[in-house]
Design an enzyme around this catalytic site. Structure first.
Site, PDB file in Angstrom:
ATOM      1  N   ASP A 180      46.305  46.689  52.101  1.00  0.00           N
ATOM      2  CA  ASP A 180      44.878  46.965  51.946  1.00  0.00           C
ATOM      3  C   ASP A 180      44.830  47.878  50.747  1.00  0.00           C
ATOM      4  OD1 ASP A 180      42.366  48.348  52.031  1.00  0.00           O
ATOM      5  OD2 ASP A 180      42.098  47.510  54.034  1.00  0.00           O
ATOM      6  N   HIS A 181      44.413  47.342  49.592  1.00  0.00           N
ATOM      7  CA  HIS A 181      44.609  48.122  48.375  1.00  0.00           C
ATOM      8  C   HIS A 181      43.806  49.423  48.357  1.00  0.00           C
ATOM      9  CE1 HIS A 181      40.957  46.117  46.866  1.00  0.00           C
ATOM     10  NE2 HIS A 181      40.901  47.056  45.942  1.00  0.00           N
ATOM     11  N   HIS A 243      38.726  47.319  54.233  1.00  0.00           N
ATOM     12  CA  HIS A 243      38.620  48.528  53.407  1.00  0.00           C
ATOM     13  C   HIS A 243      37.739  49.616  54.028  1.00  0.00           C
ATOM     14  CE1 HIS A 243      40.485  45.885  50.632  1.00  0.00           C
ATOM     15  NE2 HIS A 243      39.407  45.367  50.100  1.00  0.00           N
ATOM     16  N   LYS A 348      29.124  50.790  40.189  1.00  0.00           N
ATOM     17  CA  LYS A 348      30.431  50.617  40.812  1.00  0.00           C
ATOM     18  C   LYS A 348      30.884  52.002  41.240  1.00  0.00           C
ATOM     19  CE  LYS A 348      34.607  48.954  41.646  1.00  0.00           C
ATOM     20  NZ  LYS A 348      34.795  48.219  42.889  1.00  0.00           N
TER      21      LYS A 348
HETATM   22  C1  BG6 Z   1      38.588  43.050  47.449  1.00  0.00           C
HETATM   23  C2  BG6 Z   1      37.418  42.164  47.787  1.00  0.00           C
HETATM   24  O1  BG6 Z   1      39.419  43.218  48.553  1.00  0.00           O
HETATM   25  O2  BG6 Z   1      38.099  44.325  47.022  1.00  0.00           O
HETATM   26  C3  BG6 Z   1      36.515  42.019  46.588  1.00  0.00           C
HETATM   27  O3  BG6 Z   1      37.905  40.894  48.188  1.00  0.00           O
HETATM   28  C4  BG6 Z   1      36.084  43.355  46.084  1.00  0.00           C
HETATM   29  O4  BG6 Z   1      35.370  41.247  46.922  1.00  0.00           O
HETATM   30  C5  BG6 Z   1      37.293  44.258  45.866  1.00  0.00           C
HETATM   31  O5  BG6 Z   1      35.428  43.161  44.847  1.00  0.00           O
HETATM   32  C6  BG6 Z   1      36.854  45.671  45.535  1.00  0.00           C
HETATM   33  O6  BG6 Z   1      37.965  46.435  45.165  1.00  0.00           O
HETATM   34  P1  BG6 Z   1      37.826  47.667  44.187  1.00  0.00           P
HETATM   35  O7  BG6 Z   1      39.197  48.259  44.124  1.00  0.00           O
HETATM   36  O8  BG6 Z   1      37.346  47.141  42.879  1.00  0.00           O
HETATM   37  O9  BG6 Z   1      36.798  48.590  44.803  1.00  0.00           O
END
Ligand code: BG6
Length: 485
Positions: A180-181, A243, A348
């Protein structure tokens, strides 16, 4: 701690994730001397490439996406670690060929049989790949073996359980790294220690002081080219199940001291168990589900979700979710957590905001105008920072105004989430990966919502692209006399 020599077997080597994130992550680990002295990377994909073409593609990906400069020194050596194998996940012969290549490289480089399998493939292939890894002998090693799996981990509780059982026939729980990044973002990783090493912040973590917690993950991008996946997943599966709930767990951890990885995992599971379900009559009052209509983002007109390529005109998919959550444990009892996430919003930003209770007026009857609540704002991305909102008197107007002090990290070239997590997996540290219990409990919590969405028990409201989200999400907080920060 050093990473031992190993082979990384990457399923989905020609995909977007590999190109944008994984190759740059490996490269940055390499230049920071976090890779072992010798390692082998075997990329797998359906498109036939020679090793040379593959290495050129890897190089292009570094040049386009690496967070830092690509140095000529060492680049060739890095690239020569990469080999390509044209691969069909459903063909037994492909696995034989793969096994041969892995062993050949292990012999050439005198590598121990440590194998890290990275699955960045369509969910439908995970099952067939893991069972073939076992039957073909590819995952039978004399060293360690680990499996990194990308999301989505299932599409509901039943499919997640099924997937997990299949993985478990080939790998033990402690060999499975569910990525889960968000857990690799430096601010998220440092949340626990940040509070511990700052007694001032620690003292703010007080049940008497916190009025609410707000977790926001807002994006400006739309569905991009991912309609076939996203229109089935929606924000609820794409962001909330993984997330957002991971951020809730990490925020609510509140460990009294530096904890062992095992304690962190146990505590996260306890939090998920204490998360009050939203279902039945409580659904309408606690959850907002929305989809974007046309609007403008940074001055550019963008279409409605239903007009995006690949999205059906009648789609009832959610691109935005907001929710009011309660964690029924001693510490968080009665303190609402508000979550919101959506695509095509005005900015963002991923952040956690702690709003503190106002100063009780009855103390001394002193209630000057213009006071705003104190806030502790942890900005996770795109830029990491910690801010504190305090009330200051403006000498020219003699009125109080909220003022924010922001602390940013001195380093402007932070490691990317994938880098951190790949390194952890290489070291065998699963602290910042989602364990099965957390994933299962998250799906269990989400399941009644999925069912209600399917039955259209909750209205799908709209918001304009480029806005801060639907009016209903503002009303959710207004009902508690709060607002979103
Ligand atoms: C991903 C989703 O796991 O996370 C995407 O599938 C989303 O839809 C992205 O845009 C968001 O990641 P970050 O790191 O840009 O907030």
């Amino acid at each position: 701690q050093n990473v031992t020599g190993m082979t990384i077997v990457l399923f989905g080597a020609t995909g977007d994730l590999a190109k944008r994130k994984l190759y740059p992550a490996l490269y940055n680990l390499y230049i920071e001397n976090k890779m072992p002295e010798t390692f082998s990377v075997i990329g797998l994909g359906r498109t036939p490439y020679t090793d040379d073409v593959f290495q050129t593609k890897v190089e292009q990906s570094l040049r386009n996406y690496s967070r830092g400069p690509v140095h000529d020194k060492g680049l060739q050596q890095f690239l020569t670690s990469f080999r390509y194998c044209t691969f069909d996940a459903t063909e037994t012969d492909s696995y034989k060929k793969l096994n041969g290549l892995i062993e050949q490289r292990e012999n050439e480089l005198s590598l121990p049989q440590n194998r890290l399998f990275y699955l960045s493939v369509a969910p439908s292939l995970i099952d067939v790949i893991t069972s073939n890894l076992t039957t073909s002998g590819v995952s039978q090693t004399t060293g360690w073996k680990r499996l990194i799996v990308e999301k989505p981990f299932g599409s509901d509780l039943a499919s997640a359980r099924e997937l997990n059982e299949k993985l478990r026939t080939a790998f033990h729980e402690d060999e499975i790294y569910r990525i889960d990044h968000y857990l690799g973002k430096p601010m998220v990783q440092n949340l626990e220690t940040l509070i511990l090493v700052n007694p001032v912040l620690d003292s703010l973590f007080n049940h008497q002081l916190i009025a609410n917690v707000q977790i926001t993950a807002s994006e400006t991008v739309g569905v991009e080219s991912r309609a076939p996946y996203y229109d089935k997943a929606g924000a609820i599966r794409d962001m909330v199940q993984n997330h957002m709930l991971q951020l809730v767990m990490m925020t609510a951890l509140h460990l009294p001291r530096k904890a062992q990885p095992e304690e962190i995992r146990t505590k996260k599971v306890e939090i998920m168990k204490a998360l009050r379900p939203i279902q039945g009559e409580t659904l309408q009052d606690n959850l907002i589900r929305a989809q974007y209509v046309e609007g403008d983002v940074f001055g550019i007109d963008v279409p409605a979700y239903r007009e995006e390529p690949g999205v059906p005109q009648s789609s009832m998919n959610d691109t935005y979710i907001a929710a009011r959550l309660f964690i029924d444990n001693e510490f968080w009892n009665g303190i609402p957590f508000y979550l919101r996430t959506g695509k095509r919003l005005d900015k963002k930003s991923t952040r956690i905001v702690f709003e503190f209770k106002e100063r009780p007026a009855e103390i001394d009857d002193y209630t000057p105008e213009g006071l705003a609540p104190n806030l502790l704002i942890l900005e996770i991305s795109p830029n990491e920072s910690i801010s504190l909102q305090v009330n200051m008197k403006n000498p020219s107007t003699d009125r109080f105004e909220p003022s924010t002090i922001t602390f940013t990290s001195n380093s402007n070239n932070q490691p990317e989430a994938y880098e951190v997590l790949l390194h952890d997996a290489m070291l065998g540290n699963a602290t910042f990966f989602a364990n099965w219990k957390e994933v299962e409990l998250s799906w269990q919590w989400i399941q009644p919502l999925l069912e209600a969405f399917k039955e259209n028990e909750l209205p799908l409201v709209t918001y304009s692209a480029g806005s801060t989200g639907p009016r209903e999400a503002r009303q959710l907080l207004a009902a508690d006399h709060f607002k979103w920060w």
